[in-house]
Design an enzyme around this catalytic site. Structure first.
Site, PDB file in Angstrom:
ATOM      1  CB  ILE A  14      30.991 -67.304  88.260  1.00  0.00           C
ATOM      2  CG1 ILE A  14      32.552 -66.924  88.291  1.00  0.00           C
ATOM      3  CG2 ILE A  14      30.064 -66.268  88.179  1.00  0.00           C
ATOM      4  CD1 ILE A  14      32.843 -66.334  87.011  1.00  0.00           C
ATOM      5  CB  SER A  36      35.181 -81.271  84.030  1.00  0.00           C
ATOM      6  OG  SER A  36      34.796 -79.939  83.821  1.00  0.00           O
ATOM      7  CG  LEU A  61      25.886 -78.498  78.627  1.00  0.00           C
ATOM      8  CD1 LEU A  61      26.061 -77.166  79.669  1.00  0.00           C
ATOM      9  CD2 LEU A  61      24.294 -78.584  78.151  1.00  0.00           C
ATOM     10  CE  LYS A  87      37.474 -71.488  86.541  1.00  0.00           C
ATOM     11  NZ  LYS A  87      37.010 -70.828  87.792  1.00  0.00           N
ATOM     12  CB  SER A 127      36.381 -63.287  79.492  1.00  0.00           C
ATOM     13  OG  SER A 127      37.508 -63.019  79.906  1.00  0.00           O
ATOM     14  CE1 TYR A 152      38.292 -68.735  79.599  1.00  0.00           C
ATOM     15  CE2 TYR A 152      39.441 -66.797  79.931  1.00  0.00           C
ATOM     16  CZ  TYR A 152      38.141 -67.608  80.057  1.00  0.00           C
ATOM     17  OH  TYR A 152      37.407 -66.925  80.875  1.00  0.00           O
ATOM     18  CE  LYS A 156      34.752 -67.514  78.617  1.00  0.00           C
ATOM     19  NZ  LYS A 156      33.461 -68.308  78.777  1.00  0.00           N
ATOM     20  CG  ASN A 202      41.480 -68.235  88.353  1.00  0.00           C
ATOM     21  OD1 ASN A 202      42.068 -67.944  86.992  1.00  0.00           O
ATOM     22  ND2 ASN A 202      40.044 -68.332  88.277  1.00  0.00           N
ATOM     23  CG  ASP A 301      49.306 -64.214  82.560  1.00  0.00           C
ATOM     24  OD1 ASP A 301      48.149 -64.478  82.390  1.00  0.00           O
ATOM     25  OD2 ASP A 301      50.092 -64.290  83.467  1.00  0.00           O
TER      26      ASP A 301
END
Length: 342
Positions: A14, A36, A61, A87, A127, A152, A156, A202, A301
């Site tokens: 993205i 990475s 970071l 992610k 997300s 994950y 967020k 994904n 999921d």
């Protein structure tokens, strides 16, 4: 000289598409990425698309000293778009501490530097996972956040809370969280796209790699969900449409159009597609037969989710435009270019 935007994770999927849209809108960009889950050659391909080479620095970071050193050398940053994070939903279940440490430490280092180096505009890559498995669909921005189904997703949600609390005590800071649904596809030039390191997490890269013969067959995780065909439903959005939302968000912050100094928006299409509907749409759009098998459910999921995007459409003046067929074809064209398939 245009406004300078720091894009963290800007060589990722993205991030790279957003850098293209920012540069085409007249912004200057500096990318920070530790590579990475991406490759430095992406910077070359961004330059091929836009004719402009973004500045690029490679460091992590999550390292506070390196992050502060970067800001001390780059005092003219007007806004930050923060993508850089681990992610993968399934991996986060297996490696929770790595996800919490990486995703939250990097965020806090950035916010601290925002305050200390007088950068006031911040867009966060959030997300739809913050909604968990919602009781009512589609989800609006006022849909209650539910406990995340994965570490994950929890990073967020926690990150949103950190940004909200930071904005509350730093009234000069203006922050927007964009809650993405499922970004797929590739740039129409086929010069950038989703190119995960190792086995894809994904769905669409797994589909295109299977179609290209890299993988023997596609694994469909579960066909016993409470959906019309038993497979999970998601809101799949073209990555270029998604990237344009970031340009609109930056414009909103820089030109003081925001209603409060912490806002959040659903960025999706408003349409839900099941995994099997997506597989069939891919075969229809490309003419390629896709071998697949049904396997067990995957940890983390959720069953189904799609967006009500009317608030983002009305408030930001932004709307997803590209069809699912056009989007899947762009992903296939990108895969073919990567693999040298005619």
């Amino acid at each position: 000289m245009g406004k300078l935007i720091l894009v963290t994770g800007g060589t990722g999927f993205i991030g790279s598409h957003t850098v293209v849209e920012l540069q085409q809108a007249g912004f200057d960009v500096v990318i920070v990425d530790n590579l990475s889950n991406s490759k430095k050659e992406v910077v070359d391909n961004i330059e091929k698309i836009t004719g402009v080479r973004p500045k690029f620095e490679c460091f992590d970071l999550a390292n506070r000293e390196l992050t502060r050193d970067f800001f001390s050398r780059n005092k003219n940053i007007d806004a930050i778009i923060h993508f850089a994070a681990f992610k993968a939903v399934g991996e986060s279940v297996q490696k929770p501490l790595e996800y919490y440490r990486n995703n939250l430490t990097a965020l806090m280092n950035l916010l601290e530097c925002m305050k200390d180096f007088n950068v006031n505009n911040f867009v966060f890559s959030s997300s739809c996972t913050v909604y968990g498995q919602p009781e009512k669909l589609p989800v609006t921005e006022s849909t209650p956040r539910r406990p995340a189904e994965s570490p994950y997703g929890n990073t967020k949600a926690i990150a949103e809370d950190i940004i909200r609390d930071f904005a509350f005590v730093n009234p000069q800071a203006k922050c927007i969280a964009l809650r993405y649904f499922n970004p797929i596809g590739a740039h129409p030039s086929s010069l950038i796209g989703e190119s995960p390191v190792g086995v894809p997490n994904n769905l669409v890269p797994y589909i295109t790699q299977t179609a290209a013969g890299i993988r023997k067959e596609l694994s469909v995780f579960g066909n016993d969900y409470n959906t019309p065909d038993g497979t999970p439903i998601r809101d799949y959005i073209n990555v270029v449409d998604l990237s344009k939302a970031h340009v609109v968000a930056i414009d909103r912050l820089i030109n003081d159009k925001n209603k409060s100094n912490y806002e959040y928006f659903n960025i999706g299409t408003g349409n839900g597609y099941s995994v099997m509907e997506l597989v069939n749409a891919f075969m229809k759009a490309t003419g390629v037969n896709l071998p697949y098998k049904i396997v067990g459910r995957r940890a983390g999921d959720i069953e189904k989710i799609w967006a009500d995007t009317s608030y983002a459409n009305n408030e930001l003046g932004w709307k997803a435009e590209k069809s699912i067929e056009e989007t899947l074809l762009s992903a296939w064209n990108w895969e073919k270019k990567c693999r040298g398939i005619k």
